[in-house]
Each structure stands twice: as structure tokens, then as C-alpha cells.
Design an enzyme around this catalytic site. Structure first.
Site, short mmCIF file in Angstrom:
data_model
loop_
_atom_site.label_atom_id
_atom_site.label_comp_id
_atom_site.label_asym_id
_atom_site.label_seq_id
_atom_site.Cartn_x
_atom_site.Cartn_y
_atom_site.Cartn_z
N ARG A 115 0.82 -1.23 0.00
CA ARG A 115 0.00 0.00 0.00
C ARG A 115 0.85 1.27 0.00
NH1 ARG A 115 -3.71 -2.96 3.61
NH2 ARG A 115 -5.51 -3.58 2.35
N LYS A 137 3.17 11.68 -11.57
CA LYS A 137 2.45 10.66 -12.34
C LYS A 137 3.28 9.38 -12.36
CE LYS A 137 -0.43 13.41 -15.45
NZ LYS A 137 -0.76 13.72 -16.86
N GLU A 179 9.92 17.60 -25.29
CA GLU A 179 9.18 18.12 -24.14
C GLU A 179 9.63 19.55 -23.80
OE1 GLU A 179 6.62 16.85 -22.74
OE2 GLU A 179 6.64 14.78 -23.47
N LYS A 217 7.31 23.24 -15.97
CA LYS A 217 6.37 22.16 -15.67
C LYS A 217 5.90 22.25 -14.22
CE LYS A 217 5.23 17.32 -15.89
NZ LYS A 217 5.58 15.94 -16.26
N GLU A 227 -4.70 17.47 -12.48
CA GLU A 227 -5.05 17.65 -13.89
C GLU A 227 -6.55 17.85 -14.11
OE1 GLU A 227 -4.22 15.34 -18.05
OE2 GLU A 227 -2.61 15.28 -16.59
N ARG A 231 -3.22 22.03 -15.78
CA ARG A 231 -2.22 20.99 -16.05
C ARG A 231 -2.47 20.31 -17.39
NH1 ARG A 231 0.27 16.43 -11.89
NH2 ARG A 231 1.57 15.40 -13.44
N ASN A 235 -0.51 18.55 -22.06
CA ASN A 235 -0.89 17.53 -23.04
C ASN A 235 -0.78 18.03 -24.48
OD1 ASN A 235 -1.59 15.54 -21.09
ND2 ASN A 235 -3.49 16.64 -20.70
N HIS A 238 0.37 15.79 -27.28
CA HIS A 238 0.29 14.42 -26.77
C HIS A 238 -0.99 13.69 -27.15
CE1 HIS A 238 3.74 15.76 -24.56
NE2 HIS A 238 3.86 14.61 -23.92
N HIS A 242 0.51 10.62 -28.61
CA HIS A 242 0.39 9.32 -27.93
C HIS A 242 -0.29 8.29 -28.83
CE1 HIS A 242 0.88 10.42 -23.38
NE2 HIS A 242 2.02 10.12 -23.96
N HIS A 259 9.35 8.31 -27.70
CA HIS A 259 8.26 9.18 -27.24
C HIS A 259 8.37 10.58 -27.85
CE1 HIS A 259 5.34 11.01 -24.54
NE2 HIS A 259 6.23 11.93 -24.23
#
Length: 355
Positions: A115, A137, A179, A217, A227, A231, A235, A238, A242, A259
Site C-alpha cells: 500500500r 504521475k 518536451e 512544468k 489535472e 495541467r 498535453n 500528446h 500518444h 516518445h
């Protein structure tokens, strides 16, 4: 360089990073340390990292095979089993040494084992330094769908040592650069224009550029950690990027894209969409397209590639109520989130990219 205060943790740079790490180890009574690496960072980065550790705690190295294809729940299960077999407990510390795949996956493993145990990220690629280092993230891919499984959970600290970049091939450096370009386009026009002549950038300046990218960032994430609002600006490039990355990853006929290579295409496509929505000028669009295409090789799209890419947009995490949401730029250095885009405009963007 001064450390940057993120949400409930600090990002430390270069020599200050190791001083902060060892201070943390002295002040916290950990039972043992597990260092998660891939086979590349085990060979090239770990020999540099280990000598900086000042501890008498038992250290175990857990390695998995490098590559996005291994960023999945099966790899997590293997690592959870190893942690269990080696006596991992709630007072264990996980240190992730590697690129974005290692820090994303390792952070998720640590966040869910027993946990949740403490973890520290040591990004070793340009991409992970300027992107994965900030924001909390963590997660893994679900099949070919990027980052579908994960949690937002911050590390104890992030350690950025730019000397690791000396081990990187140029393709990986260019991947991370995408990025940084994005950060300029969405937030800081003068920063974006520093990349208009890459040949003039020297290594010392790269340190400062990385620092500014982390700042940008972090400034965005602090305003919106989960987000819900601003935020989403991160993206940009992306949504389509993506989908392109996922399609090239799953297709046996395509060469897998890094990427940043996919995001570079995504930024051109989404800049074209911004142009067509009268958010940027023709001159701004030409500037963006020229600079990005000057850095990255063209990606070849056949006619039968586009529909499968569009189908992958359905699974994008930013979608709400079945509607695909884009973050578009509103002039260089500004962003407009929650933008709906019809398929015809996306198809037109691909046609323009190929022209």
C-alpha cells in the site's frame, strides 16, 4: 543551481542532489534499499550512482529489460514478487534510476507495494529529467495504450544529475528535447526561441535550459496537481502524439518511435489545428513546423495508417463524456485547453504534415 520546490518534495540538481539524498538516508530509518533499473541504466548509470550512496543499509538491484514494450503490469508483478522474496517491507526505500519508463513503472511499483513505500527518482535521460521528474504521475501501459494504469503519488525527492546525459545517444537527446520545445510553446515564448538555433547551444547552457524546463512544468503542476484544469496544458502535442506512438508500437510493419519523436509530430499536427481554429497565425505555424522538422526526421504515414490512429484517440485519458479533448496553443507561449476537434480537421492536419 538551487533546488526547486515541487508539491511536497524537492527537485535537487547535480552535486546538491547527492548531499540531499544522503541527508535523507541519515534522517529516515529505512530497513533496506531497492534500486530499480533497466538493463541500460544498470550498465551505464548505476556505476556512477552507487559510489554517491553513503549508507550501511542492504542494497538490492532489481533490473528489467529496457523499452516501452516492458512498461506493463507483467513487469510490475515480477518486481513485486522480487521485493517480497527479498524482504521488502513498509520501511523499504525504492530508488528508481533510469529514464521515464523506469521512473513511471518504479514509482507505480513503490506506490502500490504494501500500500505504498517511499521512493526517490533519479532520471537519467533528458526526457525523464524535464518531464517525468515533476508531477507525481506513475503508471504503466495497458497493451499498446499509453499510461492507462497508474496513480498520482509524489516521490520523496528527485535527483537530477546532468552528467548522466553523457551516456545518451543523440536520438534519446532529441526525444527529450521535444518536451522542452513543448514547454516553450505552451508557456514561455522566449524560451521556445532559444531552440531556433540548436548548434549554438553548449553543454553549460543545456543545464540552464533543463532547469527552466523543470521550472515551467512545476509552475503548471503546482496550480493543478490532479489535472482538472491548467495541467492539461502539458498535453499539447500528446493527444495525437500518444496515438501515433501507440500505433507504431503495436504495428509489426512500423519502426517503433521514441516518445519525443511521436510528440514532435503531434505538436506539428496540433499546431496546424490551432492555426485552423484561428488561435495562431500562419507565420507562427510556419515557424513551429520549420523548427521541429529541422530537428526530427519526417515520419511516413500511409493512407491506411490514419484511421487506426484516430481510433486510438478514443482511449486518450483526457477524453470526457466520450469527447476527445485537445490542448491547443493560443499564440506561442499560451495555451487553450478543453478544445473539441472534428475528425476532418485532424485528417487535414495529417495531409499538411505530409506536404
Amino acid at each position: 543551481m538551487n533546488s526547486i520546490q515541487a508539491n511536497n518534495y524537492l527537485v535537487h540538481f547535480n552535486q546538491n542532489a547527492y548531499e540531499a539524498l544522503n541527508k535523507h538516508l541519515r534522517e529516515n530509518k529505512y530497513s533496506n534499499i531497492f534500486i530499480i533499473v533497466d538493463d541500460q541504466t544498470n550498465e551505464y548509470c548505476l556505476p556512477k550512482f552507487i559510489p554517491h550512496l553513503e549508507t550501511e543499509l542492504a542494497i538490492e538491484i532489481i533490473e528489467f529489460e529496457a523499452g516501452e514494450a516492458n512498461k506493463n503490469i507483467e513487469t510490475c508483478i515480477e518486481i513485486w514478487n522480487i521485493l517480497t522474496e527479498l524482504g521488502g517491507d513498509r520501511k523499504s526505500l525504492v530508488i528508481n534510476v533510469g529514464g521515464g519508463v523506469v521512473t513511471d513503472l518504479g514509482g507505480f511499483v513503490a506506490s502500490t507495494f504494501k500500500r505504498g513505500v517511499d521512493f526517490i527518482n533519479v532520471p537519467t535521460t533528458l526526457l525523464s529529467m524535464v518531464d517525468a521528474s515533476v508531477g507525481g504521475k506513475t503508471g504503466v501501459d495497458l497493451g499498446n495504450l499509453k499510461n492507462q494504469i497508474g496513480v498520482i503519488n509524489v516521490p520523496q525527492m528527485v535527483l537530477i544529475d546532468t552528467e548522466y546525459l553523457e551516456t545518451l545517444p543523440q536520438t534519446e537527446m532529441r526525444s527529450g528535447l521535444a518536451e522542452m520545445l513543448k514547454h516553450g510553446l505552451i508557456y514561455d515564448a522566449p524560451y521556445w526561441r532559444q531552440f531556433s538555433d540548436l548548434k549554438s547551444i553548449v553543454f553549460d547552457e543545456l543545464d540552464q535550459l533543463i532547469y527552466r524546463s523543470v521550472e515551467i512544468k512545476n509552475e503548471i503542476v503546482i496550480q493543478d496537481p490532479t489535472e482538472k484544469n491548467i495541467r492539461k496544458a502539458l498535453n499539447f502535442g500528446h493527444t495525437l502524439g500518444h496515438a501515433i506512438e501507440s500505433y507504431f508500437l503495436e504495428s509489426e510493419e512500423k519502426t517503433t518511435l521514441l516518445h519525443g519523436e511521436a510528440i514532435a509530430v503531434g505538436m506539428i499536427l496540433e499546431s496546424y489545428i490551432s492555426l485552423q481554429k484561428n488561435l495562431i497565425t500562419e507565420q507562427e505555424y510556419r515557424e513551429i513546423k520549420t523548427i521541429i522538422k529541422g530537428i526530427y526526421d519526417d515520419v511516413i504515414f500511409e493512407e491506411n495508417d490514419i484511421d487506426p490512429i484516430l481510433e486510438l484517440l478514443i482511449h486518450d485519458k483526457k477524453n470526457e463524456y466520450g469527447t476527445i479533448q485537445f490542448a491547443l496553443i493560443e499564440g506561442i507561449g499560451k495555451i487553450k485547453i478543453n478544445q473539441s476537434v472534428e475528425n476532418k480537421l485532424i485528417l487535414d492536419a495529417f495531409q499538411d504534415y505530409k506536404s
